[in-house]
Design a protein around this motif. Sequence first.
Motif, short mmCIF file in Angstrom:
data_model
loop_
_atom_site.label_atom_id
_atom_site.label_comp_id
_atom_site.label_asym_id
_atom_site.label_seq_id
_atom_site.Cartn_x
_atom_site.Cartn_y
_atom_site.Cartn_z
N GLU A 176 28.95 -29.92 88.28
CA GLU A 176 28.48 -28.43 88.28
C GLU A 176 29.45 -27.56 87.67
N LEU A 177 30.62 -27.50 87.90
CA LEU A 177 31.55 -26.42 87.40
C LEU A 177 31.69 -26.63 85.94
N VAL A 178 31.61 -27.97 85.32
CA VAL A 178 31.53 -28.17 84.00
C VAL A 178 30.41 -27.55 83.39
N GLY A 179 29.29 -27.71 83.88
CA GLY A 179 28.15 -27.11 83.44
C GLY A 179 27.74 -25.59 83.59
N SER A 180 28.76 -24.94 84.46
CA SER A 180 28.54 -23.78 84.66
C SER A 180 28.96 -22.65 83.82
N GLY A 181 29.34 -23.13 82.57
CA GLY A 181 29.87 -22.02 81.53
C GLY A 181 31.11 -22.53 80.65
N LEU A 182 31.78 -23.51 81.20
CA LEU A 182 32.81 -24.21 80.68
C LEU A 182 32.58 -24.68 79.53
N THR A 183 31.44 -25.50 79.25
CA THR A 183 30.74 -26.10 78.03
C THR A 183 29.66 -25.60 77.41
N SER A 184 28.99 -24.56 77.93
CA SER A 184 27.81 -24.23 77.59
C SER A 184 27.77 -22.70 77.14
N ALA A 185 28.82 -21.92 77.35
CA ALA A 185 28.68 -20.56 77.26
C ALA A 185 28.82 -20.41 75.65
N ASN A 186 29.74 -21.21 74.80
CA ASN A 186 29.93 -20.89 73.38
C ASN A 186 28.55 -21.26 72.81
N ALA A 187 27.82 -22.18 73.00
CA ALA A 187 26.77 -22.56 72.45
C ALA A 187 25.59 -21.48 72.63
N ASP A 188 25.56 -20.68 74.05
CA ASP A 188 24.80 -19.62 74.05
C ASP A 188 25.04 -18.60 73.31
N LEU A 189 26.48 -18.38 72.91
CA LEU A 189 26.69 -17.26 72.20
C LEU A 189 26.49 -17.47 70.83
N LEU A 190 26.55 -18.54 70.09
CA LEU A 190 26.09 -18.87 68.82
C LEU A 190 24.76 -18.57 68.66
N GLU A 191 23.93 -19.14 69.62
CA GLU A 191 22.59 -18.91 69.74
C GLU A 191 22.08 -17.52 69.65
N ALA A 192 22.92 -16.74 70.62
CA ALA A 192 22.48 -15.34 70.55
C ALA A 192 22.85 -14.59 69.27
N GLU A 193 23.95 -15.18 68.60
CA GLU A 193 24.34 -14.55 67.33
C GLU A 193 23.53 -15.03 65.94
N GLY A 194 22.55 -16.02 66.58
CA GLY A 194 21.54 -16.36 65.31
C GLY A 194 22.05 -17.24 64.46
N VAL A 195 23.34 -18.13 64.74
CA VAL A 195 23.78 -19.12 63.92
C VAL A 195 22.98 -20.30 64.05
N PRO A 196 22.54 -20.79 62.75
CA PRO A 196 21.89 -21.99 62.88
C PRO A 196 22.52 -23.18 63.47
N ARG A 197 21.98 -24.03 64.08
CA ARG A 197 22.69 -25.11 65.12
C ARG A 197 23.53 -26.05 64.14
N LYS A 198 23.06 -26.24 62.99
CA LYS A 198 23.93 -26.99 61.90
C LYS A 198 25.19 -26.38 61.68
N GLN A 199 25.27 -25.08 61.75
CA GLN A 199 26.65 -24.44 61.41
C GLN A 199 27.49 -24.28 62.79
N TRP A 200 26.89 -24.54 63.89
CA TRP A 200 27.73 -24.44 64.96
C TRP A 200 29.00 -24.89 65.04
N HIS A 201 29.16 -26.21 64.74
CA HIS A 201 30.52 -26.70 64.52
C HIS A 201 31.33 -26.16 63.64
N ASP A 202 31.15 -25.65 62.24
CA ASP A 202 31.95 -25.17 61.50
C ASP A 202 32.67 -23.72 62.03
N THR A 203 31.38 -23.07 62.52
CA THR A 203 31.83 -21.86 63.20
C THR A 203 32.92 -21.66 64.19
#
Length: 340
Positions: A176-203
């Motif tokens: 629960e703690l791991v899933g509460s933002g520790l590992t997911s918030a960066n993906a949410d931010l990249l998605e909100a910034e409109g970064v294509p998923r294939k560019q997430w890693h390099d970004t």
Amino acid sequence: MNTAHDELAAIAREGAQRFSSTGLASSHATVTRRVRRHRVARGSVTAVAGVGIAGAGAFGVIQLRGADAVGPAGTLAPSITGAASPSASPVPSAEASQDEASGSEIHGIFDVYPGDRADVVIERLADAFDTDVATARAAVVDALPPEAQGEPDGWLLPGRYSKWADPDNESLTLEELVGSGLTSANADLLEAEGVPRKQWHDTLVIASIAQAEAQMPEDMAKVAAVIRNRLDAGMRLELDSTLRFEGERNGIDFSDPHRTTSEDRAAETPYNTYVNQGLPPTAIGAPSTTAITAATRPADGDWLYFVRFPSGGVRFATNFEEHLDNVTALQEQLQSGDAE
């Protein structure tokens, strides 16, 4: 007599103390995740700018070893002392302060500092839940998005986390703690910034380098621009920070932990950006939200080089001649003892 390295370390410690007490040191945002019905984990996540010492700035590495520092591929440049960039600590909350005498944290609470390697974070997570590192790592890896390819570096959000974050004051599970933002918030931010998923890693890789090399948002955005400009030009990145990450993570014995030698820069490792083209295979630490924003919105400029100064400032150059001028300015500053 103090060496230049000793004096730089003292400057860094003083600068970190002063910076962490200012309003510039942190920005706050609340991460909220529903982890099970009627149970929400809420953590105050603090993104803190890193505080630099003197720079093993990219591209023309700074050493105090004579004229053996590398500028562009095949070019020799004057060398100046380079040093690692420690990050300021997240601002502790009232209910989760550290014991300054021992340096230990209240049990069940741990911090992720900007620039932290994932293995260090996972050790703190394991301690908070009284479990082994393998179990903690498995929980983190299971919660990562597919784009991470099982590698947590770059995907762990800096901030303070508590397993007592449940509104009913019940202990959250490790998952629960791991899933509460520790590992997911960066993906949410990249998605909100409109970064294509294939560019997430390099970004995130670029963001982690910007975090390691700069402390102010505008400098992070310029560092991100330098990285992208060099990649577009087919130039090697030539970064000490990637080599230091590899050494710290895998126990590579560099002759000096704060700078690299010609021998270090010839090492056969995928994180050696003096030898290998392109980005390193993973991020080199936990980027702050500021660094991620810098990577998604790099500054508009044609810089190809930069040099970091003891004050934390960064000077950028569009060509090698300008870069040499900046290197000379840093040499003169160190020789005069002027850290401004």
